[in-house]
Design a protein around this motif. Structure first.
Motif, PDB file in Angstrom:
ATOM      1  N   LEU A 437       0.857  -1.180   0.000  1.00  0.00           N
ATOM      2  CA  LEU A 437       0.000   0.000   0.000  1.00  0.00           C
ATOM      3  C   LEU A 437       0.895   1.233   0.000  1.00  0.00           C
ATOM      4  O   LEU A 437       1.849   1.309   0.782  1.00  0.00           O
ATOM      5  N   LYS A 447      -2.460   4.204  -3.628  1.00  0.00           N
ATOM      6  CA  LYS A 447      -2.563   3.039  -4.512  1.00  0.00           C
ATOM      7  C   LYS A 447      -2.231   1.757  -3.752  1.00  0.00           C
ATOM      8  O   LYS A 447      -1.449   1.776  -2.806  1.00  0.00           O
ATOM      9  N   PHE A 448      -2.849   0.655  -4.214  1.00  0.00           N
ATOM     10  CA  PHE A 448      -2.558  -0.656  -3.633  1.00  0.00           C
ATOM     11  C   PHE A 448      -2.042  -1.573  -4.737  1.00  0.00           C
ATOM     12  O   PHE A 448      -2.564  -1.569  -5.858  1.00  0.00           O
ATOM     13  N   GLN A 459      -1.120  -3.036  -9.725  1.00  0.00           N
ATOM     14  CA  GLN A 459      -2.054  -2.153  -9.036  1.00  0.00           C
ATOM     15  C   GLN A 459      -3.446  -2.778  -8.964  1.00  0.00           C
ATOM     16  O   GLN A 459      -3.985  -3.260  -9.961  1.00  0.00           O
ATOM     17  N   ASP A 461      -6.568  -1.293  -6.812  1.00  0.00           N
ATOM     18  CA  ASP A 461      -7.084  -0.347  -5.829  1.00  0.00           C
ATOM     19  C   ASP A 461      -8.422  -0.763  -5.237  1.00  0.00           C
ATOM     20  O   ASP A 461      -8.884  -0.152  -4.264  1.00  0.00           O
TER      21      ASP A 461
END
Length: 669
Positions: A437, A447-448, A459, A461
């Motif tokens: 994260l 962003k995750f 990515q 999210d």
């Protein structure tokens, strides 16, 4: 799961002794003043600062010979009860200005000099603002003036020196010292500007911070001028009815010269009947120089045992906690506003942490500005690598090869959150690897990234859906409520903690905002949380970094009864991911066995085993073997018991009905 209805405010107990052994936590540009406000015969500390909106008060709970301080937020709370408009926090000074037997308070700062008369008594002060004493003076001194009182003309009342700083809207020359003679009485003072009190005193620089005390016991006050430089100007008083200031260049040559903005005061802090020197600095550090001479011939020696504060050099501290040196206790790493990494070795134990700033092989790493490093074993080789965000929104990786940290520019090269990145790692999907994260300066830019198991981060999210990030957030993911999944904790620019409880599961998080769990936890600005069990009680404690560079420790007092196990059997087989993971030296493995719905026996026993294997498939340990009824269970695995090396291990649950499941875990020594 069943939950009790606890009082969240009782969960987090602030313990200042971890990072402030003397009990005093500081803010940048500190201005100390001492007075016996509670009438118990020792000196308490009133601490001003230009970086906060209110003064701090630390009551001396020790003795006059061995002071120890504890912050008290109530003594001066009435001064700021209506807000901060029209108040000051810069330069507090105390004296019995009306000669009624108790201590009064004057605070210099943005609004000139503000007078608070003590209408209580010498043991319990009550403050009443009086606006009639300094209006004529305030029109002459600007917005950054420090007051100091003494009977300079020996007529039995208090006169006033004012050091002039850099005023925001014009004013006297910064660095001069102005004198005001008391032409009234010792009970009804009236101050009139009189240059004879400051004759021949030079411009001290950009600021002047006067401190007066009778250092040679001859009945008059000597003058020490602090300033916006690394040295002092000291003047002996050789006058009688008017002071005559004679420069002495040797008396205070011994003070350190690495700090600037020295703001001094004198006090008999150790109870030996002479004046000691204490001064504040630009980074907030308080220096104590003990008088090892006599009341007539002072000699000063630095004493680092007083006002020790474990904090970063500079500002913008962050928190990452891990056993970096592999000695069985938790160490601390922080970023700073210059982009460096600062390391604090735990020289205490796993039950009683004692942190000490220590040079390491990563202190020379520089990512530009506003670093936020975290320990993480990305290459799973049993030692800690470092990943950090920077002010430019990028994520930097440095791999530990045992000898030094080598920059890896490709692993996170595709990540840019456009402004002040702050990373946190967690195995969000329960697959045994660490996902990422990255919080950002702006909420929408967080962003995750999911890890595919080979450190390829993609990515996704949707895994932070429903989360509103504060500006300049610092994230941490930890099981703070003890329900065996990861919760999301965000430090905000306002110093508060935003908590999203995971009401889903360890592999499928659902974030629900909870405003009460951390309601009593905050710092002044830019909170940066980190969690670890620092006292060995099995619960995650909290350390907060902040913009001033301080750390604040909060002990977790979460009752073990807060989380109750199932009172009804579960309806499916579950082998949960171990927690914590990675772990050292112990981790918890939880599993659930459901009721067999095809039979009438509600609690039919099954035979089962829970075993641990190494990466070669060799059995390491049997954690459970035997008959077991439906229910939810938790087993501890303590790797140090088996003298295991760092690495990947597997645990397998096998039941006599044919059910089996395996998960992997990472042991990091």
């Amino acid at each position: 799961m069943l939950f009790s209805n606890p009082s969240y405010a009782q969960f987090w107990e602030r313990v200042d002794s971890i990072f402030s052994p003397s009990g005093v936590n500081v803010s940048s540009f500190s201005a100390p003043n001492f007075a016996d406000l509670d009438g118990d015969g020792d000196y308490d500390l009133i601490l001003g600062t230009t970086s906060s909106s209110r003064i701090k008060y630390f009551q001396n709970i020790g003795t006059k010979f061995q002071p120890k301080f504890k912050e008290d937020t109530s003594t001066f709370s009435s001064i700021y009860s209506g807000g901060y408009v029209g108040t000051n926090s810069y330069y507090p000074t105390t004296c019995d200005i009306d000669n009624d037997g108790d201590i009064d308070l004057i605070i210099g700062g943005y609004n000139g000099l503000l007078f608070y008369k003590n209408i209580g008594d010498s043991t319990f002060p009550v403050w009443q603002k009086v606006d009639t004493l300094f209006p004529g003076i305030n029109s002459q001194i600007g917005t950054d003036a420090k007051p100091e009182f003494a009977d300079l003309d020996r007529d039995g009342d208090l006169d006033l020196l004012i050091g002039i700083g850099e005023s925001l809207f014009g004013g006297p020359t910064a660095g001069i010292t102005m004198g005001f003679r008391n032409t009234g009485t010792n009970t009804l003072p009236k101050f009139v500007k009189d240059n004879a009190l400051v004759l021949d005193l030079p411009d001290a620089g950009l600021n002047s911070y006067p401190a007066l005390a009778d250092l040679d016991s001859d009945g008059d006050s000597e003058l020490l001028l602090g300033r916006d430089l690394s040295s002092y100007l000291y003047y002996a008083n050789t006058g009688t009815t008017n002071p005559v200031w004679t420069r002495n260049t040797t008396r205070f040559q011994m003070v350190e010269t690495k700090t600037y903005w020295k703001n001094p005061t004198f006090c008999d802090l150790d109870g030996d009947n002479d004046y000691d020197l204490i001064y504040g600095t630009s980074d907030g550090t308080l220096y104590f120089y003990k008088n090892i001479g006599t009341p007539t011939s002072p000699e000063y020696q630095y004493d680092g045992s007083q006002f020790q504060v474990i904090r970063i050099e500079g500002g913008a501290s962050t928190v990452s906690l891990a056993d970096y040196d592999n000695d069985g206790d938790i160490d601390l790493m922080s970023g700073d506003w210059l982009g460096k990494f600062q390391y604090f070795k735990n020289e205490g134990s796993s039950l009683n942490p004692k942190f000490k700033k220590t040079e390491t092989i990563f202190t020379n790493i520089d990512i530009g500005s506003y670093s936020s490093p975290v320990f993480v074993d990305l290459d799973q080789d049993g030692d800690y690598d470092i990943v950090s965000g920077g002010l430019n929104g990028k994520v930097y990786c440095h791999i530990n090869n045992g000898m030094f940290f080598a920059a890896n520019t490709t692993l996170f090269g595709h990540i840019n959150v456009i402004g002040r990145a702050a990373p946190a790692f967690v195995d969000i999907d329960g697959d045994g690897d660490l996902d990422l994260l990255v919080a950002a300066e702006l909420s929408a830019n967080a962003k995750f990234f999911l890890n595919d198991g080979y450190n390829n981060f993609t990515q996704k999210d949707s895994l932070i859906l429903g989360v509103t990030f504060p500006r300049d957030a610092h994230p941490s993911l930890a099981d703070v409520d003890g329900d065996f999944d990861f919760d999301l904790i965000l430090g905000g620019i306002d110093g508060k903690i935003i908590y999203y409880e995971n009401t889903g599961s360890k592999t499928n998080p659902v974030w629900e905002k909870n405003d009460t769990f951390f309601a009593n936890v905050r710092v002044k600005q830019h909170a940066a949380p980190g969690f670890a069990d620092l006292d060995g009680d099995g619960k995650l404690d909290l350390i907060l970094g902040e913009y001033d560079g301080n750390f604040t420790y909060f002990k977790n007092n979460l009752s073990t009864s807060f989380v109750n196990y199932y009172v009804r059997p579960p309806d499916e087989f579950i082998l949960s991911q171990n927690f914590p993971n990675p772990f050292n030296p112990s981790t918890k493995i939880r599993f659930s066995i459901p009721v067999d719905k095809n039979i009438n026996q509600l609690y039919r026993e099954r035979d089962g085993t829970l075993k641990v294997y190494n990466a070669l498939g060799q059995e390491i340990a049997t954690l459970f073997s035997g008959p077991i009824r439906p229910g939810t269970y938790e087993v501890d695995f303590i790797a140090s018991t088996y003298n295991l090396p760092s690495g990947v291990y597997y645990y397998m649950l096998t039941l006599s009905n044919g059910y089996f499941e395996t998960k992997k875990m990472l042991y990091q020594k």
